[in-house]
Design a protein around this motif. Sequence first.
Motif, short mmCIF file in Angstrom:
data_model
loop_
_atom_site.label_atom_id
_atom_site.label_comp_id
_atom_site.label_asym_id
_atom_site.label_seq_id
_atom_site.Cartn_x
_atom_site.Cartn_y
_atom_site.Cartn_z
N GLU A 28 3.34 -29.82 11.85
CA GLU A 28 3.03 -31.17 12.31
C GLU A 28 2.90 -32.17 11.18
O GLU A 28 3.13 -33.37 11.37
N ASP A 29 2.55 -31.70 9.97
CA ASP A 29 2.39 -32.62 8.85
C ASP A 29 3.72 -33.28 8.43
O ASP A 29 3.71 -34.30 7.75
N GLN A 42 1.51 -23.15 5.73
CA GLN A 42 1.45 -23.92 6.96
C GLN A 42 0.69 -23.18 8.01
O GLN A 42 0.83 -22.12 8.32
#
Length: 148
Positions: free
Chosen positions: A46-47, A148
């Motif tokens: 999502e980053d 992640q």
Amino acid sequence: MTSLSTPVQPAPTGHPAYSQTFPCEPSTAEIGRKLVRDALGAWHLEDLADRAALIISELIANAVRHTPCRSIRLVVGRPSATRVRVGVVDRAPSRLPSLGPPDDDDEAGRGLVLIDAVSDRWGYDLRGSDRRPWGKEVWAELLIKGDQ
């Protein structure tokens, strides 16, 4: 308006990827942003979503503005464990992207400059044979940093 009526599904073989064909029209940008965000969410990345959504919007805008195509294919993939690639495939192999500085008073022409600034690398690949390409994919990649 076209919509993303079914959830994105990963490719069954090879590197993870999402791909779908849509009309070559401005409203596809909203669908493209959703496709990118859904794919990155499935990969827990999502980053990267804001930059990837901006990139796909610009790639779609370029296809709409610079090609006579009626449809385009949006692609979101992971060519390696450390990279995400977003791209747009069109059927205009003779209209290749070119990065150049826009004039200060130009109202458009900053899409590739923006893509160049927010991506880790970008480019294009011709589709089809070398002698008879039927299209191209303009793409940009983002590096996956850290765990992640």
